[in-house]
Enzyme design. Sequence first.
Site, PDB file in Angstrom:
ATOM      1  N   GLU B  59      46.849  30.233 129.585  1.00  0.00           N
ATOM      2  CA  GLU B  59      47.934  30.238 129.721  1.00  0.00           C
ATOM      3  C   GLU B  59      48.617  31.065 128.892  1.00  0.00           C
ATOM      4  O   GLU B  59      49.742  31.597 129.595  1.00  0.00           O
ATOM      5  CB  GLU B  59      48.752  29.181 129.580  1.00  0.00           C
ATOM      6  CG  GLU B  59      48.010  27.290 130.485  1.00  0.00           C
ATOM      7  CD  GLU B  59      46.869  27.384 130.403  1.00  0.00           C
ATOM      8  OE1 GLU B  59      46.097  27.994 130.097  1.00  0.00           O
ATOM      9  OE2 GLU B  59      46.205  26.886 131.423  1.00  0.00           O
ATOM     10  N   HIS B 128      49.751  15.036 131.634  1.00  0.00           N
ATOM     11  CA  HIS B 128      50.382  15.767 132.932  1.00  0.00           C
ATOM     12  C   HIS B 128      51.458  15.309 133.347  1.00  0.00           C
ATOM     13  O   HIS B 128      51.685  15.526 134.829  1.00  0.00           O
ATOM     14  CB  HIS B 128      49.141  15.957 132.931  1.00  0.00           C
ATOM     15  CG  HIS B 128      47.826  16.961 133.054  1.00  0.00           C
ATOM     16  ND1 HIS B 128      46.602  15.844 132.734  1.00  0.00           N
ATOM     17  CD2 HIS B 128      47.601  18.264 133.714  1.00  0.00           C
ATOM     18  CE1 HIS B 128      46.186  17.562 132.372  1.00  0.00           C
ATOM     19  NE2 HIS B 128      46.041  18.291 132.996  1.00  0.00           N
TER      20      HIS B 128
END
Lengths: 321, 324
Positions: B59, B128
């Site tokens: 990322e 999440h």
Amino acid sequence: MNRPKVLAKERYLELYRKLVMIRRLEEKIDELFRQGVIKGAVHLSIGQEAVAVGVSEALDKKDLIIATHRGHGHCLMKGADLKSMMAELCGKATGLCKGKGGSMHIIDVKRGMLGAVGIVGSGMPMATGVGLAIKMQRTGQVCVCLFGDSASHGGMFHESLNVASLWKLPVVFICENNLYGLTVSMKKASAVKDIAIRAKAYAVPGVVVDGMDVLEVQRAVQRAVKRARDGLGPSLLECKTYRFMGHSRGDPAYGPYRTREEWESWKQRDPLLVLMNKGGLTSKEVEGIDREVSREIEEAVRFAEESPEPDLSSALEDIYA
Amino acid sequence: MRAITYAEALREALAEEMRRDERVFVFGEDVELGYAFTVCKGLIDEFGPERVRDTPICEQTIVGIAVGSSMIGMRPVPEIEFCDLLTLCMDQICNEAAKLRYMSGGQVCFPLVVRSPAGKWGSFGAQHSQTLDAWFMHVPGLKVAVPATPYDAKGLLKSAIRDDNPVLFIERKLLYQIPGPVPEGEYLVPLGQAKIHREGKDATVVAIGRMVSLALNASETLEKEGIKATILDPRTLVPLDRESILASVRETHRVVIVEEGCKTGGVGGEIAAVVSEEALDDLDAPIRRVAALDTPVPFNAALEDFVLPSEERIIQAVRDVVSF
Ligand SMILES: Cc1ncc(C[n+]2csc(CCOP(=O)(O)OP(=O)(O)O)c2C)c(N)n1
């Protein structure tokens, strides 16, 4: 081997001028820092000049560089104006970055110096992105990404080498291995002796280079640049070098974390000496250059001193485009 | 007007902008198949693998690539699969993209848009399900957009792509498959302009992202009780349309702020501060904030519902300010 065995004396003198330019500039920066004229922190690359000069000698004007907190030499070699640099270091309105970057973040985009990045390792993903843009825009440029040995232990090094290799991006990753990250020696921080060996994991060439020899650096970078331009992807060069000064903030050259003996042994390999020996240059021959360079630097200092402080309203500018 | 989903609206925005400007490209994890939330699905068929590109899972380098490529003239639109993973990219977003223009004295700009979904998806647990809008609101040099409807999703994303600044475009997982009216053809929603979904004189509800639809539902219940609320969505948190918020508060004299992120240090705190700094005299009741409780988001569905803001809590808060 088609390289000429003997370079012309003018070539040696030209390289000498560049090395000594960085040397004298940084000695002056050190002096101004100790006097409190330059504030904050300065990271001097005295001892490492051969890398900055060798890299820039291997690049075209249009090529790009992303450097580190120790980036004065790279910025200067990429063609930045000495006066604007000095003014920036002093935080003046006439500085390259209008006094908002300073020593650690010296940037001259027009000259292809995309930035001295103050966060250790962060230049690597950015250089990967620059490489991707170059490839998509088909401009034939190359992006050189410089970083220290400590930066090579972090995740961004691995992520970036992987992606750049995978996509065959025109990036040359150059580790300036001066053996220390602040006070922590490479021996305490690295599981391997040579950073270059890590290139294997990403299927790119990994080359150990004598970072005290400007000609060796230039040659190695030229090869990597050619490979990048040919569309074959990145390389990892590890320039073994040494900083003759402390890390920053005027700390001592040797002391608690490294010995005088070690320091002295590297001093024997001072890039200026190495070049003078190779080219058979005498002190007499370089005297004139020394004088000229010192004069230029004094002029830059004068320019910086006479330059105005930035207008306070400029603090609110350049936040958004 | 035709109805398309939030995800389809975003895809249309990407496709239109990629057609319009060849510097625009998308990349990230699983974007070629558009796996995670389908936004990029099919783009590769039209634009090919150079402009629609799968990356490894890295990322911070994904955002770093956006920073570097935008610096020399591209207009990258990376996708970060879950906004929770923006934690891994904070350096590139906050220290590089948001700072280098300033530090260089205006020499560069970063026309990049990081797209990422936030909020509840339903039992996806604490890693999440976060809503981290407030973190990025705190960083000068970034812009932050949070679309609540398919219409806004498309119009805001197109504006974000054309903007010369780094924009964090924070979507909402639960909205992706919800349809809404979206006109055919091109339109833009400017960054920095709030939208009033419904007007009422009794209270102003400032709602963000998925909370807009909860607030709208709540307002229907409230209306049956004779309470008419204005539902206002800032749409972008940076720049924040303070004028619209303040103008509405000056008419209703009461304000409730609803966000999906947790309360402490949240967006609601900032908006409440703006209101109390600028319009304290206009207030007839204390400001109320409806936000997630200060816990990680739990896995168990009942616990999850308990910690996240609900219609019921919005109704309570509006009743509370109205009866004060
Ligand atoms: C990510 C990060 N961690 C720590 C620092 C503080 N810091 C600045 S320079 C430095 C040492 C870096 O060593 P190296 O990468 O080998 O470069 P060198 O200073 O030797 O040129 C550290 C720890 C920082 N700027 N960024």
